[in-house]
Structures are given as structure tokens and as C-alpha cells.
Design a protein around this motif. Structure first.
Motif, short mmCIF file in Angstrom:
data_model
loop_
_atom_site.label_atom_id
_atom_site.label_comp_id
_atom_site.label_asym_id
_atom_site.label_seq_id
_atom_site.Cartn_x
_atom_site.Cartn_y
_atom_site.Cartn_z
N GLU A 191 27.30 -14.02 -118.42
CA GLU A 191 27.59 -12.49 -119.11
C GLU A 191 25.64 -12.00 -120.32
O GLU A 191 25.68 -12.50 -120.42
CB GLU A 191 28.42 -13.06 -119.98
N ASP A 192 26.70 -10.40 -120.13
CA ASP A 192 25.24 -9.79 -121.23
C ASP A 192 25.41 -10.10 -122.12
O ASP A 192 26.60 -10.04 -122.41
CB ASP A 192 25.78 -8.47 -120.83
N VAL A 193 24.18 -9.79 -123.09
CA VAL A 193 23.98 -9.62 -124.18
C VAL A 193 23.93 -9.07 -125.24
O VAL A 193 22.47 -7.78 -124.58
CB VAL A 193 23.10 -10.94 -125.02
N ASP A 194 24.20 -8.25 -125.94
CA ASP A 194 23.65 -6.90 -126.43
C ASP A 194 22.65 -7.26 -127.45
O ASP A 194 23.27 -7.47 -128.75
CB ASP A 194 24.83 -5.74 -126.81
N ILE A 195 21.03 -7.15 -127.05
CA ILE A 195 20.42 -7.77 -127.77
C ILE A 195 20.08 -7.66 -128.83
O ILE A 195 19.43 -7.22 -130.15
CB ILE A 195 18.88 -8.16 -127.41
N ASP A 196 20.23 -5.68 -129.59
CA ASP A 196 19.83 -4.63 -130.28
C ASP A 196 21.78 -4.90 -131.66
O ASP A 196 21.49 -4.97 -132.59
CB ASP A 196 20.39 -3.26 -129.88
N GLN A 197 22.92 -6.05 -131.29
CA GLN A 197 23.54 -6.56 -132.08
C GLN A 197 23.98 -7.39 -132.06
O GLN A 197 23.93 -7.77 -133.26
CB GLN A 197 25.16 -5.28 -131.23
N VAL A 198 23.65 -8.29 -131.41
CA VAL A 198 23.82 -9.94 -131.99
C VAL A 198 22.79 -10.35 -130.95
O VAL A 198 21.54 -9.84 -130.58
CB VAL A 198 25.14 -10.31 -130.70
N ILE A 199 22.44 -12.08 -132.15
CA ILE A 199 21.66 -12.38 -131.33
C ILE A 199 21.36 -13.19 -130.36
O ILE A 199 22.50 -13.52 -129.99
CB ILE A 199 20.48 -13.51 -133.19
N LEU A 200 20.69 -13.31 -129.63
CA LEU A 200 20.94 -14.20 -128.23
C LEU A 200 20.68 -15.77 -128.66
O LEU A 200 19.59 -15.65 -128.60
CB LEU A 200 19.68 -13.18 -126.98
N TRP A 201 21.44 -16.37 -129.56
CA TRP A 201 21.32 -17.13 -128.94
C TRP A 201 22.17 -18.26 -128.09
O TRP A 201 23.39 -18.70 -128.63
CB TRP A 201 21.40 -18.00 -130.18
N GLU A 202 21.42 -19.07 -127.10
CA GLU A 202 22.43 -20.19 -126.68
C GLU A 202 21.95 -20.99 -126.50
O GLU A 202 20.62 -21.59 -125.90
CB GLU A 202 22.71 -19.33 -124.59
N THR A 203 22.56 -22.59 -126.61
CA THR A 203 22.02 -23.53 -127.39
C THR A 203 22.17 -24.60 -126.70
O THR A 203 23.84 -24.39 -126.11
CB THR A 203 20.98 -24.33 -128.35
N THR A 204 22.45 -25.98 -126.28
CA THR A 204 22.91 -27.04 -125.69
C THR A 204 23.60 -28.18 -126.65
O THR A 204 22.43 -28.36 -127.54
CB THR A 204 22.82 -27.59 -124.20
N THR A 205 24.45 -29.19 -126.25
CA THR A 205 24.32 -30.23 -127.04
C THR A 205 23.38 -31.40 -126.61
O THR A 205 23.84 -32.37 -127.80
CB THR A 205 25.70 -30.96 -127.27
N GLY A 206 22.93 -30.61 -125.50
CA GLY A 206 22.56 -31.92 -125.31
C GLY A 206 22.05 -32.18 -123.06
O GLY A 206 23.61 -32.13 -123.37
N SER A 207 21.05 -32.28 -122.71
CA SER A 207 21.22 -32.00 -121.59
C SER A 207 21.85 -33.68 -121.04
O SER A 207 21.01 -34.29 -121.39
CB SER A 207 19.59 -32.09 -120.70
N THR A 208 22.20 -33.47 -120.04
CA THR A 208 22.64 -35.04 -119.01
C THR A 208 21.75 -34.61 -118.11
O THR A 208 21.91 -35.87 -117.24
CB THR A 208 25.27 -34.43 -118.65
N ARG A 209 21.42 -34.08 -117.49
CA ARG A 209 20.26 -33.95 -116.22
C ARG A 209 18.71 -34.70 -116.34
O ARG A 209 18.12 -34.43 -117.65
CB ARG A 209 20.21 -33.22 -116.21
N PRO A 210 18.45 -34.78 -115.86
CA PRO A 210 16.68 -35.16 -115.58
C PRO A 210 16.01 -34.18 -116.86
O PRO A 210 14.77 -34.22 -117.23
CB PRO A 210 15.88 -35.78 -115.09
N PHE A 211 16.10 -32.77 -116.30
CA PHE A 211 15.49 -31.66 -116.77
C PHE A 211 15.85 -30.63 -117.75
O PHE A 211 17.16 -29.92 -118.11
CB PHE A 211 14.81 -31.01 -115.25
N TYR A 212 14.82 -30.36 -118.85
CA TYR A 212 16.12 -29.47 -120.04
C TYR A 212 14.65 -28.55 -120.13
O TYR A 212 13.25 -28.80 -119.99
CB TYR A 212 15.79 -30.56 -121.97
N ALA A 213 14.62 -27.17 -120.89
CA ALA A 213 14.12 -25.92 -120.95
C ALA A 213 14.47 -25.86 -121.88
O ALA A 213 15.76 -26.02 -122.49
CB ALA A 213 14.20 -25.18 -120.05
#
Ligand SMILES: Cc1cc2nc3c(=O)[nH]c(=O)nc-3n(C[C@H](O)[C@H](O)[C@H](O)COP(=O)(O)OP(=O)(O)OC[C@H]3O[C@@H](n4cnc5c(N)ncnc54)[C@H](O)[C@@H]3O)c2cc1C
Length: 330
Positions: A268-290
Motif C-alpha cells: 500500500e502506498d505511503v504518502d511520505i510527505d505526510q506520514v513517516i514510512l515505518w514498517e517493522t516486524t516482531t521478528g523474522s520467522t524465516r532464515p533471512f531478515y532485512a
């Protein structure tokens, strides 16, 4: 038998620390390390490595004559001298203070915390100035900071970190979970966080850290596991994020463990001039994390690429707009 109600005072997770500059060191043309000291810092901490721990630094205002205006003492004096308790709604309270005296609040990363009798905390400030030499309050302040200067730091209460009933301070987004292969990518504002994360990483972790900075003279020696490749990119006159974007695409284009077949899902689009782009996770359940942080427009493009084109599961990645071009942090 009569039940006896026991009332325990809640431990507040957020404290305001009165600190003074103990030392200032130019790390490179774009980075200035400011070491803060203060008795209250004995109460600062998360009970473990600080990783990408974020704090607020309140920079004092200056009056019309350029003199520093002492910061107002907001919060309630706690048990420790030099630290005040901030209860719910503290940010709104700070906003309600006189604009001419409350100073400017900015977000920074704890590069290193040294405990003990004379605790110290390092923050690495990026020196960013436009073509006319103008910067924001934090970069201007850090460029001229000298020992003895005072700021307020808002950060975690160590006592809350070890109290099972206290609310969490939060402030750490590095959550690799089960991952053993990682990608860290960021611009200069993310260098302190990436450096601190790498230092605390388990020795058997593998992956890639990609850091885009203004110039080759900003490259720093980093401590990291042997299996993590560190790539510094010198921007020079290229647009901000161009090299970082290309390097992430190269790093994640190779088949990586843990990718899901969700290719084609448009985030989903984030209007970066209005809100902070902040999408984090509680912890990867897979072997790879970024973990990816920097200027919001650059991070938004990388989010599109990784989520839509590569098909990375959003639980495997943290996307954080640390700042937005043309917008001051409020
Ligand atoms: C969780 C988190 C951790 C962070 N950690 C650090 C850190 O450890 N070190 C660090 O230096 N920064 C860090 N930042 C970024 C920092 O908060 C911003 O750069 C902040 O805007 C700086 O405040 P300022 O008063 O200097 O500029 P502002 O008053 O906020 O902005 C003034 C102008 O400068 C521009 N600007 C802001 N930052 C930059 C930049 N880096 N390069 C070019 N132009 C810029 C703005 O777009 C605006 O036009 C972090 C941000 C977050 C969210």
C-alpha cells in the motif's frame, strides 16, 4: 481472611536525562561524535546491547542575540539525580511549552553506551548543510558543540527494562528473529545504527551490510562477523540513494533463503510527505531478515522492489524512513 491490596509504584519506561557534552570528535567530514555525560545516565539503558536504539535529543533554542536559552525542565524528578520521569502524554506536554524556550526535538541513535560510575553515551551526528550552509537545529548545534554544552536526552529507563510489569520503552527495531542471513542497508543517518548492530551480532551470522555515505572519506572501520560483507558506497555528486538502491537490488537479486512466492503484491502506498514510512516486524520467522533505513523516498522505492518485485515476506524486513528530504523533523 481479608485481602490486602498492595500498591506498587509503576516504573515509568521513559526518562528525560539532563546531560552535558563531555567530548566532541570529528570522525570524518560528515560525522561528528558527541559524547554526553551525566549522573542520570546511570539510569539509562535497555539491559542489553543498544543495537539501533533511538532516543530524542532536545536541542536548546537560541534567542535573537544568538545566546542559548536554557531548556525547560519537563517531567517529574525521579529517584536519580539528573533524570526525570516522563509519563503518558509527555510529548504533547512538551509541545504545549513555549516554542521560544522548549528547543527542538530530534531523533538519534545511541552509537555506544558506556556504563559505570561515570556513564557516557555517544551520538554520531551527520553534518548536513544545504548549498547556502543552512542545516537543521540538530546539525547546526552539533557542528558547534563544545564540552559543557547541555541538552536533554529522552530515552529508556534501565529499571523498566528489568521490571516485568513495566511498559516497554521500545526504540529497538532490529529483530532478526530466527534469521541467520541478513541484509542491512542505509544512508549516513543509519550508519550509527548499522555499526552498533554489527558489533553486537552473533559471530555465526552471515549477510551483507551496505552503507551509502557522502564521500569515501566518511568510510569507517566497523567490527562485524566474518560472514557479513560490508560495502561502503561514496555518493559523490550522484542523487541521494542511487548507489544504495542499485546495491540492494544486486544483493537481493541472488537467490536468498527464505523468500516467499508473494511476487507481484503491491505494498500500500505511503504518502511520505505526510506520514513517516515505518514498517517493522516482531521478528523474522524465516532464515533471512532485512533492515533498511534512510531518506524516505529511497526507502519507499526499496520497499516496492523487495515486497512487489522480489516477493519478500513483510515479516522479514524493517523499512524505516529516518528523514524526509525538504522536511524538518517536527
Ligand atoms: C530512528 C532514527 C534514528 C536516527 N539516527 C540518526 C543518527 O544517529 N545520526 C544522524 O545524524 N541522524 C539520525 N537520524 C536522522 C535525523 O533524525 C534527521 O536527519 C533529522 O532531521 C536531523 O535534524 P536536524 O535538526 O539536523 O534537521 P531538520 O530540522 O530535521 O531538517 C532540516 C532540513 O534538513 C534536511 N535533512 C535532515 N536530515 C538530513 C540529512 N541527513 N541529510 C540531508 N538533509 C537532511 C531536511 O529534509 C530538512 O529540509 C535518525 C532518525 C531516526 C528516525
Amino acid at each position: 481472611m481479608t485481602a490486602v491490596a498492595t500498591e506498587t509504584a509503576a516504573v515509568t519506561p521513559v526518562l528525560a536525562f539532563d546531560v552535558e557534552v563531555a567530548a566532541v570528535r570529528a570522525l570524518s567530514p560528515s560525522f561528528r561524535r558527541v559524547t554526553f555525560a551525566g549522573e542520570g545516565l546511570r539510569q539509562f539503558g535497555v539491559g542489553g546491547p543498544t543495537l539501533d536504539l533511538r532516543i530524542k535529543v532536545v536541542i536548546p533554542a537560541t534567542d535573537d542575540g544568538g545566546a542559548t536559552v536554557p531548556l525547560p525542565e519537563f517531567g517529574v524528578p525521579g529517584g536519580v539525580s539528573g533524570a526525570r520521569e516522563l509519563t503518558g502524554g509527555w510529548y504533547q506536554h512538551w509541545l504545549s511549552l513555549d516554542e521560544r524556550t522548549r528547543g527542538s526535538m530530534r531523533t538519534y541513535t545511541v552509537r555506544e553506551l558506556r556504563g559505570g560510575d561515570r556513564p557516557e553515551l555517544d551520538v554520531d551526528f551527520v553534518m548536513h548543510f544545504d548549498a547556502d550552509g543552512n542545516g537543521g537545529p540538530a546539525s547546526v548545534w552539533a557542528s558547534a558543540a563544545v564540552p559543557g554544552d547541555r541538552v536533554t536526552i529522552i530515552g529508556p529507563n534501565l529499571e523498566a527494562a528489568t521490571c516485568p510489569t513495566a511498559k516497554a520503552y521500545g526504540g529497538i527495531e532490529w529483530r532478526p528473529g530466527l534469521a541467520s542471513h541478513v541484509l542491512l542497508a542505509g544512508d549516513e543517518t543509519a550508519v550509527p545504527a548499522i555499526a552498533a548492530i554489527l558489533e553486537a551480532m552473533p559471530a555465526d551470522m552471515s549477510g551483507h551490510a551496505i552503507l551509502e555515505v557522502p564521500a569515501a572519506t566518511d568510510f569507517q572501520p566497523l567490527v562485524h562477523p566474518a560472514g557479513v560483507q560490508v560495502s561502503w558506497l561514496a555518493r559523490g555528486t550522484r542523487p541521494h540513494g542511487e548507489l544504495l538502491d542499485a546495491a540492494v537490488r544486486t544483493a537481493v537479486a541472488v537467490p536468498a533463503a527464505g523468500l516467499t512466492p508473494e511476487r507481484g503484491t503491491e505494498p500500500e502506498d505511503v504518502d511520505i510527505d505526510q506520514v513517516i514510512l515505518w514498517e517493522t516486524t516482531t521478528g523474522s520467522t524465516r532464515p533471512f531478515y532485512a533492515w533498511i533505513a534512510g531518506e524516505a523516498a529511497v526507502i519507499r522505492e526499496l520497499r516496492r522492489y523487495l515486497v512487489r518485485d522480489v516477493g519478500i515476506d513483510r515479516k522479514q524486513v524493517a523499512f524505516m524512513g529516518y528523514w524526509r528530504r525538504g522536511k524538518a523533523e517536527l
